[in-house]
Design an enzyme around this catalytic site. Structure first.
Site, mmCIF file in Angstrom:
data_model
loop_
_atom_site.group_PDB
_atom_site.id
_atom_site.type_symbol
_atom_site.label_atom_id
_atom_site.label_comp_id
_atom_site.label_asym_id
_atom_site.label_seq_id
_atom_site.Cartn_x
_atom_site.Cartn_y
_atom_site.Cartn_z
ATOM 1 N N HIS A 71 1.426 5.146 -2.055
ATOM 2 C CA HIS A 71 0.821 6.322 -2.811
ATOM 3 C C HIS A 71 1.934 7.156 -3.319
ATOM 4 C CE1 HIS A 71 -3.487 5.777 -1.316
ATOM 5 N NE2 HIS A 71 -2.879 5.594 -0.191
ATOM 6 N N ASN A 105 -6.192 8.807 7.797
ATOM 7 C CA ASN A 105 -7.338 8.119 7.417
ATOM 8 C C ASN A 105 -7.309 6.683 7.190
ATOM 9 O OD1 ASN A 105 -10.122 7.741 7.438
ATOM 10 N ND2 ASN A 105 -10.283 8.799 5.394
ATOM 11 N N HIS A 127 -11.149 0.402 1.202
ATOM 12 C CA HIS A 127 -10.584 1.248 1.954
ATOM 13 C C HIS A 127 -12.301 1.462 2.704
ATOM 14 C CE1 HIS A 127 -9.830 5.623 3.270
ATOM 15 N NE2 HIS A 127 -11.175 5.741 3.486
ATOM 16 N N ASP A 183 -9.183 3.073 -3.257
ATOM 17 C CA ASP A 183 -8.578 3.556 -2.170
ATOM 18 C C ASP A 183 -8.503 5.009 -1.971
ATOM 19 O OD1 ASP A 183 -7.325 2.926 0.688
ATOM 20 O OD2 ASP A 183 -5.612 4.037 -0.296
ATOM 21 N N ASP A 215 0.874 2.389 3.817
ATOM 22 C CA ASP A 215 -0.221 3.415 3.466
ATOM 23 C C ASP A 215 0.943 4.842 3.215
ATOM 24 O OD1 ASP A 215 -2.420 5.151 2.636
ATOM 25 O OD2 ASP A 215 -3.239 4.907 4.615
ATOM 26 N N HIS A 254 0.782 -1.078 -0.016
ATOM 27 C CA HIS A 254 -0.154 0.031 0.006
ATOM 28 C C HIS A 254 1.003 1.306 0.135
ATOM 29 C CE1 HIS A 254 -3.932 1.648 1.549
ATOM 30 N NE2 HIS A 254 -3.387 2.541 1.005
ATOM 31 N N HIS A 258 -5.359 -1.080 5.623
ATOM 32 C CA HIS A 258 -5.150 -0.238 6.994
ATOM 33 C C HIS A 258 -6.298 -0.301 8.123
ATOM 34 C CE1 HIS A 258 -7.554 2.479 4.544
ATOM 35 N NE2 HIS A 258 -6.881 3.024 3.845
ATOM 36 N N ASN A 270 -5.065 6.205 -6.819
ATOM 37 C CA ASN A 270 -5.816 7.332 -6.611
ATOM 38 C C ASN A 270 -4.826 8.489 -7.260
ATOM 39 O OD1 ASN A 270 -4.238 7.108 -4.368
ATOM 40 N ND2 ASN A 270 -5.652 8.080 -3.059
HETATM 41 ZN ZN LIG Z 1 -7.217 4.148 2.363
#
Ligand SMILES: [Zn+2]
Length: 429
Positions: free
Chosen positions: A65, A281, A182, A155, A308, A63, A235, A97
């Protein structure tokens, strides 16, 4: 091309190995690992002396980003991959995302091209579950799988429409790929930005109740059972969520889950600082939730520790707590936090900790089928050398990410990554 890592302490949970070993790599794959090597090619190999340090399969993060395309001031694929290898990770799974979101072959291919150019760690894109991550119309899972997506997720956002989630679990089930959820009921979460409870009442901040996560976890476990699809819960942060997963696994459902280091390191008590580096979050929860995470990490309910990793610029974070972006970076602190807060405290063994960062995530996303997460003969020669006795300090110079939004600033932690190898090639250290 052959390489021999000698005199290491090897921990490879995929083969329940914890002990002295040497590792022989030929042409990017593991040829042999063990105390006495019999392969004659070892005699011609380039030798690296591990000096008794810890050798583990390369860490795998389910996970991250990486913000590319679209928000490269926060991070790009190259800087993200550099943060990964600096943290001992040899494979990352990148959330969809971005801007635009990864709902098409064109974006997937663009991401993979950028990752190949960076040439650091293995990079596995996720595709969105729905077009534009709008939660209304499913993406073309088959085409996205063919172009390289290894899982599907919106997510950052939940899938509020249960019928969409049902179809997603059905179709991805046929393709044998996980749906990554998510879990956040947006109506229950409303405009909350910290955990709902004593701290949010005391501070006068809008809270996100544990039930916002748990209600969706419960719904999606029911849908996973109904469809036979593979549900991976991202998460997880609450006691109730982990209880639901424990029950689902006991009933033999195809449900896997991950937890993040920040959720087992910190509680919502930290929010009294009003520091947006503690805002994420799902939000930091209570001590009782944290204790439940520890129990679930120890008893096998949790499959993987995932970061995350969510980079944000100074501007995104340096504002009112209510308005600040959610999320923190995590690739370079994940292993040290795990060692400090789970192993040194004897919550879990070192071997279990390494499992949660290697074999566990590999199996959850079927990356074991590509020879990842293990150092058995024939596996990819992805590995990490760690000095357990050396300490790191989380400061700007330590962090390779473009962003420095971390609540662990100034922390001194055990576990220095000495070197990271991907397909037998050293990419860090
Ligand atoms: Zn998430």
């Amino acid at each position: 091309m052959s390489l021999l890592i000698q005199n290491a302490r090897l921990i490879d949970p995929s083969q329940s190995w914890d002990g002295p070993a040497s590792l022989l790599v030929v042409d990017g794959l593991v040829a042999e690992a063990g105390t006495v090597l019999t392969d004659p090619r070892a005699a011609q190999a380039e030798v690296v002396d591990a000096n008794g340090k810890l050798l583990v399969p390369g860490l795998i993060d389910l996970h991250v980003h990486f913000r590319e395309p679209g928000q490269t001031a926060k991070e790009n694929i190259e800087s993200g991959c550099r943060a990964a290898v600096a943290g001992g990770f040899t494979a990352v799974c990148a959330m969809a995302n971005t801007k635009p979101v990864n709902d098409s072959v064109a974006i997937t291919e663009q991401m993979l091209t950028r990752a190949r150019k960076a040439d650091l760690c293995r990079y596995f894109p996720l595709g969105t579950l729905t077009k534009g991550a709008a939660g209304e119309e499913l993406t073309d899972f088959g085409t996205l799988k063919a172009s390289g997506c290894i899982a599907f997720s919106d997510d950052g956002l939940p899938v509020m429409n249960a019928a969409i989630m049902r179809r997603a679990l059905e179709y991805t089930g046929w393709l044998d790929l996980p749906v990554v959820a998510h879990e956040e009921d947006v109506n229950l979460a409303a405009k909350g930005y910290i955990n709902e409870g004593a701290t949010s009442y005391y501070l006068g901040c809008l809270g996100i109740p544990a039930a916002a996560e748990e209600a969706m976890v419960a719904r999606d476990i029911i849908l996973a059972e109904h469809t036979g699809g593979h549900l991976h819960l991202a998460h997880l942060s609450t006691k109730g969520s982990l209880r639901l997963v424990r029950e689902a696994k006991a009933r033999g459902l195809k449900v896997t889950c991950e937890v993040t280091p920040h959720h087992f390191a910190l509680t919502d008590k930290e929010m009294t600082r009003f520091d947006s580096n503690f805002k994420m979050n799902p939000p930091l929860r209570t001590q009782s939730d944290l204790d439940a995470l520890l129990e679930a990490l120890a008893d096998g309910t949790v499959d993987a520790i995932a970061t995350d990793h969510a980079p944000h610029t100074w501007d995104d974070k340096e504002c009112e707590l209510r308005d600040a972006a959610f999320g923190i970076i995590g690739l370079e602190t994940a292993l040290p936090l795990t060692l400090s807060l789970l192993v040194d405290t004897k919550v879990i063994t070192l071997s279990r900790a390494i499992e949660l960062l290697t074999w566990g995530p590999a199996k959850a996303f079927h990356l074991d089928r590509q020879g990842l997460g293990s150092l058995k003969p024939g596996s990819a020669a992805d590995f990490t050398l760690v000095d357990l006795d050396a300490r790191i300090t989380v400061d700007r110079a330590f962090v390779q990410s473009r962003s420095f939004n971390t609540p662990f600033k100034g922390w001194s932690l055990p576990g220095k990554v000495l070197g990271t190898w991907v397909a037998g090639r050293q990419v860090w250290g």
